[in-house]
Enzyme design. Structure first.
Site, short mmCIF file in Angstrom:
data_model
loop_
_atom_site.label_atom_id
_atom_site.label_comp_id
_atom_site.label_asym_id
_atom_site.label_seq_id
_atom_site.Cartn_x
_atom_site.Cartn_y
_atom_site.Cartn_z
N ASP A 1 -3.92 2.16 5.39
CA ASP A 1 -3.15 3.16 4.65
C ASP A 1 -3.96 4.44 4.41
O ASP A 1 -5.18 4.39 4.36
CB ASP A 1 -2.65 2.58 3.32
CG ASP A 1 -3.74 1.93 2.49
OD1 ASP A 1 -4.54 1.17 3.05
OD2 ASP A 1 -3.77 2.17 1.27
N HIS B 1 -3.47 6.12 -0.69
CA HIS B 1 -2.98 4.83 -0.24
C HIS B 1 -1.47 4.89 -0.05
O HIS B 1 -0.80 5.72 -0.66
CB HIS B 1 -3.23 3.74 -1.29
CG HIS B 1 -4.61 3.67 -1.86
ND1 HIS B 1 -5.49 2.68 -1.51
CD2 HIS B 1 -5.25 4.45 -2.77
CE1 HIS B 1 -6.63 2.85 -2.18
NE2 HIS B 1 -6.50 3.91 -2.95
N TYR B 2 -0.92 4.00 0.76
CA TYR B 2 0.51 3.69 0.62
C TYR B 2 0.61 2.33 -0.06
O TYR B 2 -0.29 1.50 0.01
CB TYR B 2 1.27 3.75 1.93
CG TYR B 2 0.88 2.78 3.03
CD1 TYR B 2 0.77 1.41 2.84
CD2 TYR B 2 0.67 3.25 4.34
CE1 TYR B 2 0.45 0.54 3.86
CE2 TYR B 2 0.34 2.39 5.38
CZ TYR B 2 0.23 1.04 5.12
OH TYR B 2 -0.08 0.18 6.14
N THR B 3 1.75 2.12 -0.74
CA THR B 3 1.90 0.88 -1.50
C THR B 3 2.15 -0.32 -0.59
O THR B 3 1.76 -1.45 -0.91
CB THR B 3 3.05 1.00 -2.50
OG1 THR B 3 4.25 1.35 -1.79
CG2 THR B 3 2.74 2.06 -3.56
N HIS C 1 -7.53 5.36 2.50
CA HIS C 1 -8.11 4.02 2.33
C HIS C 1 -8.66 3.52 3.66
O HIS C 1 -9.71 2.88 3.72
CB HIS C 1 -7.04 3.07 1.79
CG HIS C 1 -7.58 1.89 1.09
ND1 HIS C 1 -6.77 0.89 0.59
CD2 HIS C 1 -8.85 1.49 0.80
CE1 HIS C 1 -7.52 -0.04 0.02
NE2 HIS C 1 -8.79 0.30 0.13
N GLU D 1 -1.66 6.09 -5.21
CA GLU D 1 -0.77 5.25 -4.41
C GLU D 1 0.53 6.00 -4.17
O GLU D 1 1.11 6.58 -5.10
CB GLU D 1 -0.47 3.93 -5.13
CG GLU D 1 -1.64 2.98 -5.25
CD GLU D 1 -1.79 2.08 -4.02
OE1 GLU D 1 -0.96 2.19 -3.10
OE2 GLU D 1 -2.74 1.27 -4.02
#
Length: 233
Positions: free
Chosen positions: A140, A27-29, A130, A92
């Site tokens: 993401d 994921h990215y935050t 994700h 993340e």
């Protein structure tokens, strides 16, 4: 490279049905800073967490033990896996989603992933984004994430040249859907499915589905069919 710093999140639980992790979801935050992301991932009211948080300077924080179920994936699926949280480890990566991922950050992620895949005998094709498991709902880790570089490290997969597939234009969508399902993508509408595929494998391509998309997904499905029986010794 130093190991992860322990920073426990209350947002965790037992894996359901005795499941063991056999997926990794990246994921990215999507937040302004690592501190803001860490605060949210540890906020009981947010009801979200992950196993690891990778900061831009390469620092890694572990929020949930690998044996436990973190709350990072939500609705979605990969192959036959519907409860992705119970079958996965979530990572993340601190990034807003609109800028490149830092070199120190990627180096830390590569080291982290190498250990995870070794510990749990997870093959590289089961490292997903994700956006892969939730097309149309999530984007993401996004177009700027270096999936190809990760594949060069043996920590993900990338399509080869693939064979040219001759088919009438009207047949391309059905063929693409079938091959995407064989690779692992969930059964969703054509537009979000193509968007999710391109975000990862053809990130700067636009326009309608084309033969190059079909060739790439066909190569992936043939080499890395999802939910294939385990290899016997």
């Amino acid at each position: 490279m130093p190991g992860p710093l322990w920073h426990p999140s209350p947002n965790r639980g037992a894996r359901r049905g005795g499941a063991l992790p056999d997926l990794v979801v990246l994921h990215y935050t999507g937040m302004t800073s690592g501190a803001a992301a860490l605060a949210r991932l540890c906020d009981p009211g947010a009801e979200v967490s992950c196993h690891y948080l990778v900061h831009e300077d390469g620092a890694v924080r572990q929020l949930v033990d690998e044996e436990e179920r973190a709350w990072h994936a939500g609705a979605g699926a990969w192959g036959a896996v519907g409860d992705v949280n119970s079958r996965s480890l979530g990572i993340e990566i601190v990034n807003r989603g609109d800028h490149p991922f830092a070199a120190h950050q990627m180096a830390a992620l590569i080291a982290l992933l190498g250990g995870i895949l070794s510990r749990h005998s997870i093959p590289p094709e089961r490292v997903i984004g994700h956006s892969d498991m939730a097309p149309g709902r999530k984007a993401d880790p996004g177009r700027r994430f270096d999936w190809r570089g990760l594949a060069r490290e043996g920590l993900s997969v990338w399509p080869g040249a693939g064979a040219a597939i001759e088919a009438p234009a009207q047949d391309l969508p059905a063929l693409f859907r079938a091959r995407a399902r064989a690779f692992g993508y969930p059964d969703v509408a054509d537009a979000p499915l193509l968007e999710a595929f391109r975000q990862r494998f053809r990130p700067w391509d636009h326009g309608p589905l084309c033969a190059a998309d079909l060739s790439a997904i066909d190569d992936l499905a043939r080499r890395f069919p999802v939910d294939r029986p385990p290899t016997r010794a």
